[in-house]
Every structure is written in structure tokens, then in C-alpha cells.
Design a protein around this motif. Sequence first.
Motif, PDB file in Angstrom:
ATOM      1  N   VAL A  54       0.827  -1.215   0.000  1.00  0.00           N
ATOM      2  CA  VAL A  54       0.000   0.000   0.000  1.00  0.00           C
ATOM      3  C   VAL A  54       0.860   1.263   0.000  1.00  0.00           C
ATOM      4  O   VAL A  54       0.690   2.144  -0.844  1.00  0.00           O
ATOM      5  CB  VAL A  54      -0.963   0.010   1.212  1.00  0.00           C
ATOM      6  CG1 VAL A  54      -1.830   1.277   1.196  1.00  0.00           C
ATOM      7  CG2 VAL A  54      -1.855  -1.227   1.194  1.00  0.00           C
ATOM      8  N   ALA A  55       1.810   1.348   0.948  1.00  0.00           N
ATOM      9  CA  ALA A  55       2.638   2.558   1.044  1.00  0.00           C
ATOM     10  C   ALA A  55       3.733   2.589  -0.018  1.00  0.00           C
ATOM     11  O   ALA A  55       4.227   3.665  -0.372  1.00  0.00           O
ATOM     12  CB  ALA A  55       3.256   2.661   2.441  1.00  0.00           C
ATOM     13  N   GLY A  56       4.133   1.419  -0.509  1.00  0.00           N
ATOM     14  CA  GLY A  56       5.141   1.376  -1.558  1.00  0.00           C
ATOM     15  C   GLY A  56       6.568   1.252  -1.075  1.00  0.00           C
ATOM     16  O   GLY A  56       7.517   1.508  -1.834  1.00  0.00           O
ATOM     17  N   PHE A  57       6.771   0.845   0.177  1.00  0.00           N
ATOM     18  CA  PHE A  57       8.126   0.638   0.703  1.00  0.00           C
ATOM     19  C   PHE A  57       8.718  -0.653   0.129  1.00  0.00           C
ATOM     20  O   PHE A  57       7.993  -1.593  -0.219  1.00  0.00           O
ATOM     21  CB  PHE A  57       8.101   0.534   2.230  1.00  0.00           C
ATOM     22  CG  PHE A  57       7.966   1.845   2.944  1.00  0.00           C
ATOM     23  CD1 PHE A  57       9.047   2.697   3.072  1.00  0.00           C
ATOM     24  CD2 PHE A  57       6.751   2.232   3.501  1.00  0.00           C
ATOM     25  CE1 PHE A  57       8.932   3.911   3.746  1.00  0.00           C
ATOM     26  CE2 PHE A  57       6.614   3.434   4.169  1.00  0.00           C
ATOM     27  CZ  PHE A  57       7.712   4.280   4.286  1.00  0.00           C
ATOM     28  N   ALA A  58      10.052  -0.706   0.075  1.00  0.00           N
ATOM     29  CA  ALA A  58      10.744  -1.934  -0.304  1.00  0.00           C
ATOM     30  C   ALA A  58      10.674  -2.921   0.863  1.00  0.00           C
ATOM     31  O   ALA A  58      10.486  -2.527   2.020  1.00  0.00           O
ATOM     32  CB  ALA A  58      12.200  -1.636  -0.642  1.00  0.00           C
ATOM     33  N   ASP A  59      10.835  -4.200   0.564  1.00  0.00           N
ATOM     34  CA  ASP A  59      10.768  -5.224   1.610  1.00  0.00           C
ATOM     35  C   ASP A  59      11.760  -4.953   2.739  1.00  0.00           C
ATOM     36  O   ASP A  59      11.453  -5.153   3.921  1.00  0.00           O
ATOM     37  CB  ASP A  59      11.032  -6.611   1.012  1.00  0.00           C
ATOM     38  CG  ASP A  59       9.906  -7.060   0.090  1.00  0.00           C
ATOM     39  OD1 ASP A  59       8.820  -6.450   0.152  1.00  0.00           O
ATOM     40  OD2 ASP A  59      10.120  -8.012  -0.674  1.00  0.00           O
ATOM     41  N   GLY A  60      12.963  -4.490   2.395  1.00  0.00           N
ATOM     42  CA  GLY A  60      13.988  -4.249   3.399  1.00  0.00           C
ATOM     43  C   GLY A  60      13.679  -3.096   4.325  1.00  0.00           C
ATOM     44  O   GLY A  60      14.316  -2.955   5.378  1.00  0.00           O
ATOM     45  N   THR A  90      -5.763   4.207   7.839  1.00  0.00           N
ATOM     46  CA  THR A  90      -6.313   3.716   6.572  1.00  0.00           C
ATOM     47  C   THR A  90      -6.041   4.713   5.441  1.00  0.00           C
ATOM     48  O   THR A  90      -5.994   4.328   4.265  1.00  0.00           O
ATOM     49  CB  THR A  90      -7.828   3.482   6.691  1.00  0.00           C
ATOM     50  OG1 THR A  90      -8.458   4.697   7.098  1.00  0.00           O
ATOM     51  CG2 THR A  90      -8.127   2.392   7.706  1.00  0.00           C
ATOM     52  N   LEU A  91      -5.865   5.994   5.807  1.00  0.00           N
ATOM     53  CA  LEU A  91      -5.548   7.029   4.815  1.00  0.00           C
ATOM     54  C   LEU A  91      -4.044   7.257   4.713  1.00  0.00           C
ATOM     55  O   LEU A  91      -3.492   7.319   3.612  1.00  0.00           O
ATOM     56  CB  LEU A  91      -6.246   8.344   5.192  1.00  0.00           C
ATOM     57  CG  LEU A  91      -7.775   8.300   5.285  1.00  0.00           C
ATOM     58  CD1 LEU A  91      -8.311   9.637   5.769  1.00  0.00           C
ATOM     59  CD2 LEU A  91      -8.393   7.931   3.941  1.00  0.00           C
ATOM     60  N   THR A  92      -3.380   7.381   5.874  1.00  0.00           N
ATOM     61  CA  THR A  92      -1.946   7.692   5.869  1.00  0.00           C
ATOM     62  C   THR A  92      -1.108   6.543   5.330  1.00  0.00           C
ATOM     63  O   THR A  92       0.043   6.743   4.928  1.00  0.00           O
ATOM     64  CB  THR A  92      -1.458   8.055   7.280  1.00  0.00           C
ATOM     65  OG1 THR A  92      -1.685   6.940   8.160  1.00  0.00           O
ATOM     66  CG2 THR A  92      -2.202   9.272   7.832  1.00  0.00           C
ATOM     67  N   ALA A  93      -1.664   5.325   5.311  1.00  0.00           N
ATOM     68  CA  ALA A  93      -0.922   4.163   4.810  1.00  0.00           C
ATOM     69  C   ALA A  93      -0.597   4.287   3.327  1.00  0.00           C
ATOM     70  O   ALA A  93       0.236   3.534   2.807  1.00  0.00           O
ATOM     71  CB  ALA A  93      -1.718   2.877   5.057  1.00  0.00           C
ATOM     72  N   HIS A  94      -1.211   5.238   2.649  1.00  0.00           N
ATOM     73  CA  HIS A  94      -0.974   5.411   1.216  1.00  0.00           C
ATOM     74  C   HIS A  94       0.178   6.371   0.931  1.00  0.00           C
ATOM     75  O   HIS A  94       0.501   6.617  -0.235  1.00  0.00           O
ATOM     76  CB  HIS A  94      -2.245   5.916   0.530  1.00  0.00           C
ATOM     77  CG  HIS A  94      -3.374   4.918   0.558  1.00  0.00           C
ATOM     78  ND1 HIS A  94      -3.544   3.959  -0.405  1.00  0.00           N
ATOM     79  CD2 HIS A  94      -4.367   4.729   1.467  1.00  0.00           C
ATOM     80  CE1 HIS A  94      -4.607   3.220  -0.110  1.00  0.00           C
ATOM     81  NE2 HIS A  94      -5.127   3.674   1.019  1.00  0.00           N
ATOM     82  N   ASP A  95       0.792   6.916   1.982  1.00  0.00           N
ATOM     83  CA  ASP A  95       1.917   7.845   1.815  1.00  0.00           C
ATOM     84  C   ASP A  95       3.075   7.390   2.697  1.00  0.00           C
ATOM     85  O   ASP A  95       2.868   7.067   3.873  1.00  0.00           O
ATOM     86  CB  ASP A  95       1.478   9.263   2.210  1.00  0.00           C
ATOM     87  CG  ASP A  95       2.603  10.275   2.068  1.00  0.00           C
ATOM     88  OD1 ASP A  95       2.840  10.745   0.943  1.00  0.00           O
ATOM     89  OD2 ASP A  95       3.252  10.578   3.097  1.00  0.00           O
ATOM     90  N   LYS A  96       4.291   7.378   2.153  1.00  0.00           N
ATOM     91  CA  LYS A  96       5.434   6.841   2.899  1.00  0.00           C
ATOM     92  C   LYS A  96       5.713   7.625   4.179  1.00  0.00           C
ATOM     93  O   LYS A  96       5.847   7.044   5.264  1.00  0.00           O
ATOM     94  CB  LYS A  96       6.682   6.830   2.006  1.00  0.00           C
ATOM     95  CG  LYS A  96       6.653   5.767   0.921  1.00  0.00           C
ATOM     96  CD  LYS A  96       7.959   5.747   0.148  1.00  0.00           C
ATOM     97  CE  LYS A  96       7.954   4.643  -0.908  1.00  0.00           C
ATOM     98  NZ  LYS A  96       9.220   4.597  -1.673  1.00  0.00           N
ATOM     99  N   ILE A  97       5.834   8.946   4.077  1.00  0.00           N
ATOM    100  CA  ILE A  97       6.174   9.750   5.253  1.00  0.00           C
ATOM    101  C   ILE A  97       5.057   9.694   6.282  1.00  0.00           C
ATOM    102  O   ILE A  97       5.296   9.473   7.482  1.00  0.00           O
ATOM    103  CB  ILE A  97       6.465  11.208   4.851  1.00  0.00           C
ATOM    104  CG1 ILE A  97       7.711  11.275   3.967  1.00  0.00           C
ATOM    105  CG2 ILE A  97       6.646  12.084   6.088  1.00  0.00           C
ATOM    106  CD1 ILE A  97       8.027  12.654   3.439  1.00  0.00           C
ATOM    107  N   ALA A  98       3.825   9.880   5.828  1.00  0.00           N
ATOM    108  CA  ALA A  98       2.690   9.873   6.755  1.00  0.00           C
ATOM    109  C   ALA A  98       2.541   8.512   7.439  1.00  0.00           C
ATOM    110  O   ALA A  98       2.239   8.437   8.634  1.00  0.00           O
ATOM    111  CB  ALA A  98       1.407  10.226   6.000  1.00  0.00           C
TER     112      ALA A  98
END
Length: 409
Positions: A229-235, A282-290
Motif C-alpha cells: 500500500v505505502a510502496g516501501f521496499a521489503d527491506g 487507513t488514509l496515511t498508509a498510502h503515503d510513505k512519510i505519513a
Amino acid sequence: MPLALLALAIGAFGIGTTEFVIMGLLPEVASDYGVSIPTAGFLVTGYALGVMFGAPLMTVLGTRIPRKRMLMLLMGLFIVGNLLSAVAPAFSVMLIGRVVASLAHGAFFGIGSVVAADLVAPHKKAGAIAMMFTGLTVANVVGVPLGTLIGQSAGWRVTFAVVAALGVVGLAGVAKLVPDVPKPEGVRLRHELAAFTNVQVLLAMAMTVLGFGGVFAAITYIAPMMTHVAGFADGSVTWLLVLFGLGMVGGNLVGGKFADRALMPMLYISLGALAVVLALFTLTAHDKIASAVTVFLIGALGFATVPPLQKRVLDHAHGAPTLASAVNIGAFNLGNALSAWLGGVVIAAGLGYTAPNWVGAVLAAAALLLAVLSSALERRQSAAPAADEAVPAAAERGAAERGAAAVHH
């Protein structure tokens, strides 16, 4: 703060490390034993069940033993369990080692909370409990990532051997620094069990299950949520968990400090804010920093409830607090298990990886409602004796007035 709290914190650090480090080592353990990842997951489930059932069992067995000696025996059990895990020739033997180590968990924190509170003045009790729990929170920042790194580079068996060595340090610290306080006179098992007839004790435990359940509804599924959802890498999941751990450390210390000043307001604020932050996740999970900020806040707000809830159990089970304190530690694990299951249900229903956040928000809000109910009942109980005392006083004044009138006539 007494140095004895440092010894308790070291023991808590070792216990916290062994509880959570297995999650990062499951692939290595599964590969070595030739089992599937879900089968290796029984090492997590077995430990949690061991905490739930071991907390009251070990506390009951230790009712006739002085608290310092019981803490030493529990650390000994912890060492044996981790050594057994480190050398286990088969998966079943390692599972036994995990369960043996888990038996020490709830009773150590339960008895340790009572000892920590007894070491300081009444107005510092929550702070002392928080100091001991700092070992558990720091384990998530330092112990778990370091243990995972050691396990992935030198082998997972080395990790459990190092954790056993931490147990030896904790055992030596308890033996050297914790005062040899005699067991309270006149306290029997029936007195310990009587604490569970107190509505306030039961409400505090229910708040523990629901409040901490709110935290783990979200955190259990942080890996798929952050990567898909947020788009982070696995690491990146490792440092996000460190961020969560830093929040736990800060929240635990702040919760302990302010719970000594205003316990119920501290619970209102932390549980209310936790419910709001989980809903917003549920909303902030879509942004990396948030999402990173939110993960930190969940750790902080979740653990800000730990010292006040543990102190509330001790306050209302004051005559025989040891068993109630230990069972409340088991309640944390019950909350973890319940919320992880509910989170899995909503994901399986096709509601998405952020759906567990709504589950967590509802659980935290329910804990807040119980806190309000608990406070209302407490005020009513306090008002009842005052009203009972007012009735005889009014009757005495009326009798005196009638007597004075008779004399006048």
C-alpha cells in the motif's frame, strides 16, 4: 530510581528480545528443519499461549516463595528454554524450548511490577513500573533487529544462545541488586484469587486486551501494508519496526510519568488518540512519510497505556496483587492473538491490507468506553459511603434539634 529496577529492566530486555526476534528468523528456522513457514509460525503461537497460561500457573506455584527468589527461578527457566531452543535437534524440541521460555514471561513481568512498585514512594509507582517495561520496549529497538542480524549472518542458533546469555546477566542482576523482601504475611492463594471479584480489576484487564489489541491489529500486518500500500521496499520493514519500537519506548516513559499524576486522564487521552490514529492509518498508509509517522504514533500511544493499566490493577488488587498483575500481562498477549485473528479475517474477506486498522480503531475505542465506565463506577462507589455517612449525621442533628426544642418548651 533504585538500581534494582535496572536488573528488572535487563531481564525484561531479554524476554522482549526472545519473544519478538523469532518473527524475523522464521524463514531460516523453517529451512533448517525442513518445515513450512506456517508450521514454523507455531513457534510464535506456542510462545503466546505459554505466556497466557504460564502467567497464572507460575504465579500460583510461586505464592509460597519470596518474590526475589521467584524472579531468580523465572530467569533460570528463561535461560533453560532459550538454551534448549539454541541446541534443539528437531523442530518439536525447539517448540518445547519456546514454551519453556514463555512460562517465565508473564510471571516475571507480573511479580516484577509488584517489586518495582514496592521499591519506590507511592507517587512514583507507575514510573517505576515503566522503568522495568523500558527493557521490553528497548528490546524492540535494539535487541530484535540485532538478534535478527546475528541470526541471518551467524545462524539463528547463535541468536538464542546470546539471548540465554542475556538471561544470565539478568539473573545475576536480580541476585545482586533486588532486595530480599520477605513474602507478605497472611497472603494466601484465596486472597490472590479474590482480586478477580473486583470489578475494577476486571475492567482494567479488559482495557488491556482491547487497547493493546488495537495496536497489534495494525502492527501484525505492517509488512504487507507498507510494501503493497505505502510502496516501501521489503527491506524497509525492519527500520519501520525500529520506528515502532522507538515510539514504544517514548510512550512507555511518558505514560509512566503522567500516570503517577493523573492516571485516568492519561488513559482517556492515550486510548482516545490511539483510536483516532488507527482510523487515520487507513488514509496515511498510502503515503510513505505519513505512514512512518503513524507507525511511530501507534507505538507511542499504545505503550502509553501500559504503566497506567498495570498500576490500576495493582491499586485495586492491593491486598494480593501478584496474581492479578501477572494475569494482566497475559491479557496483553490475549489482545495480540485476538486482534491478529480479527485482522486476518477482514483481509481474507477482501477488504484490503488497511482493513485491520479499522479493527484496531474499534478495539481502542471500546477500551476508551470501558475506561469511562470504570471511572464512573469508581465515582459512584466513592459517593455511596459519603451518602451513608451523611444519613446518620443528619439524624443526629435532627435529634439534637428536637431535644433543644423540648428543653425550650
